[in-house]
Enzyme design. Structure first.
Site, PDB file in Angstrom:
ATOM      1  N   HIS A 179      -7.030   2.875   3.959  1.00  0.00           N
ATOM      2  CA  HIS A 179      -6.744   3.541   5.239  1.00  0.00           C
ATOM      3  C   HIS A 179      -8.033   3.750   6.053  1.00  0.00           C
ATOM      4  CE1 HIS A 179      -2.862   4.597   3.392  1.00  0.00           C
ATOM      5  NE2 HIS A 179      -2.443   4.992   4.581  1.00  0.00           N
ATOM      6  N   ASP A 210       0.872  -1.174   0.000  1.00  0.00           N
ATOM      7  CA  ASP A 210       0.000   0.000   0.000  1.00  0.00           C
ATOM      8  C   ASP A 210       0.908   1.222   0.000  1.00  0.00           C
ATOM      9  OD1 ASP A 210      -2.394   1.598   0.363  1.00  0.00           O
ATOM     10  OD2 ASP A 210      -1.863   1.808   2.471  1.00  0.00           O
ATOM     11  N   SER A 211       0.312   2.387  -0.216  1.00  0.00           N
ATOM     12  CA  SER A 211       1.090   3.626  -0.108  1.00  0.00           C
ATOM     13  C   SER A 211       1.585   3.843   1.313  1.00  0.00           C
ATOM     14  CB  SER A 211       0.219   4.815  -0.514  1.00  0.00           C
ATOM     15  OG  SER A 211      -0.863   4.932   0.398  1.00  0.00           O
ATOM     16  N   GLU A 224      -1.890   7.472   9.043  1.00  0.00           N
ATOM     17  CA  GLU A 224      -0.431   7.330   8.982  1.00  0.00           C
ATOM     18  C   GLU A 224       0.217   7.760  10.296  1.00  0.00           C
ATOM     19  OE1 GLU A 224       1.783   6.113   6.514  1.00  0.00           O
ATOM     20  OE2 GLU A 224      -0.091   5.289   5.763  1.00  0.00           O
TER      21      GLU A 224
END
Ligand code: DGL
Length: 251
Positions: free
Chosen positions: A181, A6-7, A147
């Site tokens: 996310h 994933d990012s 994040e």
């Protein structure tokens, strides 16, 4: 070995479901956090990153790869399938189950800008959501919250409220989480919905359980299930500590 990328840490919301159905496999997870977010990046940029990560994971022994990112799936999975001899499992916003579930006839979709403008998403809506109205919003700031490990509290609520309210104001009762996310913010989403529209039963739909089942079926068909003991190798192009923190605390 199952490769997942994933990012950033969002793909762990998919891994969480995969681990339930495939508890005894070996995993490698790549968080591309030095390049996160992907949401506003060009298709070429995301394809380059996806290629680099896939090459790395296959060199480490991955024989099936989960693109645990809706944005990267939309931008890059077709190219990856052409260029690499391994199977790829991608994400797709759960518009079809949402269209079946809605009582108000209005489905809200939260996703990144990249996912919402992708032809894959537009085609899915045209195919499965003919009889319902779809309203969309980018989850502005959601990726940054997750994040940073912030998945509850006043800061998360303020940010989620901004993007969720327009969907609720339009009458949505079913909210599709179109970015990996966002499931880490499900509780905040439901809390705000209960405050904003207490008279309406609002549900969120996370495609991860369906993706996990699909992965298991594909691995069964291809004889890729090994059951030789769970292990997880965590890797990041950015801050590995952050990934380890989320892995240890949010799963
Ligand atoms: N988690 C990703 C997705 O599913 C990407 C979020 C981002 O990097 O913008 O879309």
């Amino acid at each position: 070995m199952i490769g997942i990328f994933d990012s950033g840490v969002g793909g762990l919301s998919v891994f969480r479901e995969i681990r339930k159905v495939l508890p005894e496999e070996k995993y490698i997870y790549w968080s591309d956090s030095a390049h996160c977010p992907y949401g506003e990046k060009s298709q070429e940029y995301i394809i380059d990153r996806a290629r680099f990560i896939t090459r790395h994971m296959t060199e480490k022994g991955a024989d099936i790869i989960v693109v645990a990112c809706n944005t990267a799936t939309a931008a890059a999975i077709a190219t990856l399938r052409e260029e690499f001899p391994v199977k790829f499992i991608g994400m797709e916003p759960a518009v079809k189950p949402a269209a079946k579930a809605t009582k108000t006839g209005i489905v809200g979709v939260l996703a990144t800008a990249g996912t919402l403008k992708a032809s894959k998403y537009i085609d899915t809506c045209a195919q499965w959501a003919e009889d319902v109205r779809i309203v969309e919003h980018v989850g502005q700031g959601f990726v940054e919250l997750v994040e940073n490990g912030i998945t509850s509290g006043p800061q998360a609520e303020d940010i989620v409220r901004e993007s969720l309210c327009p969907l609720l104001d339009e009458g949505s009762d079913t909210i599709v989480l179109g970015c990996t996310h966002y499931p880490f913010l499900s509780e905040v989403i439901l809390k705000i919905a209960a405050e904003m529209v207490p008279e309406r039963a609002v549900t969120v739909i996370d495609p991860a359980p369906a993706v996990a089942r699909h992965l298991m079926e594909v691995m069964q068909e291809d004889g890729l299930i090994r059951r030789d003991g769970f292990s997880m190798l965590l890797e990041s192009s950015g801050d590995l500590k952050k990934l380890e923190y989320i892995y240890n605390n949010l799963l």
